[in-house]
Enzyme design. Structure first.
Site, PDB file in Angstrom:
ATOM      1  CG  ASP A   1      -3.769  -3.996   7.168  1.00  0.00           C
ATOM      2  OD1 ASP A   1      -3.136  -3.119   6.809  1.00  0.00           O
ATOM      3  OD2 ASP A   1      -3.563  -5.180   7.133  1.00  0.00           O
TER       4      ASP A   1
ATOM      5  CG  HIS B   1       3.007   0.147  11.233  1.00  0.00           C
ATOM      6  ND1 HIS B   1       4.291  -0.460  10.996  1.00  0.00           N
ATOM      7  CD2 HIS B   1       2.075  -0.942  11.443  1.00  0.00           C
ATOM      8  CE1 HIS B   1       4.056  -1.588  11.197  1.00  0.00           C
ATOM      9  NE2 HIS B   1       2.757  -1.815  11.300  1.00  0.00           N
TER      10      HIS B   1
ATOM     11  CB  SER C   1      -9.494   0.393  18.362  1.00  0.00           C
ATOM     12  OG  SER C   1      -9.975   1.480  19.246  1.00  0.00           O
TER      13      SER C   1
END
Length: 261
Positions: free
Chosen positions: A86, A142, A226
């Site tokens: 995200d 992911h 990050s």
């Protein structure tokens, strides 16, 4: 006022002493009381969180939370790449013949970023995407495609801000910060998944040590906000024409198509 304080503490702090103090605080039970205001400041949807707020003993545990099952759809088929996180798709472009990429009007050496000229040359003419995670985002990482892990290595000792101001005014943060790099082989070629730390050394933690990753598998998480950078070999990736840059993006959303394979 609260938002300004959080932004200072989490997005902009980079001195060793202040980072150590902040790390101790967010991992302590005292920080648990900050979770409700943190959610309010960053408008975090409680319906997406795996557990009730009371479950998380510290701000750190909340920050590295998992999502409820089913709130993110892994889109597309075996030839579509999806966003691994995200965040905000902040930049997309092409690696130049002199091994450079441009982000926020600044040139970055991918040879310096990767620490390996031979590997860097593989991606000349290929595509890159930069995905920035803010403190509001879900911070698990992911796999963007079904792939095999070919190599993984770490570079850099310190981490400076990688938010909008850090990218614009910082000194080559993407190529000098602590970073963990994974090279993957998928059906259509090779790609790189570069995880860039924002504050603490070793702020990137792995939860998956398997050699083979399925699309959408969790592979790790960031301790603090990050950036993820994806690199694709020339002729192996077509950017999703429905996306603009910059744009918010969710993990599992299609970012591009495999050109071969």
């Amino acid at each position: 006022m609260k938002k300004a304080l959080y932004q200072f503490l989490i997005e902009l702090t980079n001195k060793r002493w202040s980072s150590i103090l902040l790390k101790k605080f967010v991992q302590s039970r005292l920080s648990q009381k900050c979770i409700p205001s943190y959610m309010k400041v960053y408008e975090i949807d409680s319906n997406e969180i795996e557990h009730e707020i009371s479950y998380y003993p510290s701000l750190h545990e909340f920050f590295t939370r998992r999502l409820r099952e089913g709130v993110r759809e892994i889109q597309g088929g075996e030839k579509q790449f999806v966003s691994p996180v995200d965040g905000t798709l902040a930049e997309a472009g092409t690696v130049t013949p002199n091994l450079m990429m441009q982000v926020k009007g600044k040139d970055y050496s991918i040879q310096e970023m990767l620490g390996n000229e031979e590997i860097a040359k593989k991606y000349v003419g290929g595509s890159f995407l930069v995905l920035y995670l803010s403190p509001a985002n879900y911070h698990r990482i992911h796999s963007p495609i079904k792939a095999a892990v070919e190599k993984r290595w770490e570079l850099g000792l310190h981490s400076y801000p990688v938010n909008e101001y850090g990218l614009k005014y910082g000194r080559e943060t993407l190529s000098k910060n602590y970073r963990s790099i994974t090279e993957l082989k998928h059906k259509g070629g090779d790609m790189l998944l570069v995880k860039v730390g924002a504050m603490f050394v070793n702020s990137i933690h792995y939860t998956n040590d398997h050699h083979h990753w399925n699309k959408g598998d969790e592979i790790g998480y960031f301790t603090f906000g990050s950036t993820v950078i994806l690199f694709f070999e020339k002729g192996t990736f077509h950017f999703n024409d429905d996306l603009s840059v910059p744009t918010p993006i969710k993990m599992g959303k299609i970012i591009g198509q495999m050109k071969r394979g």
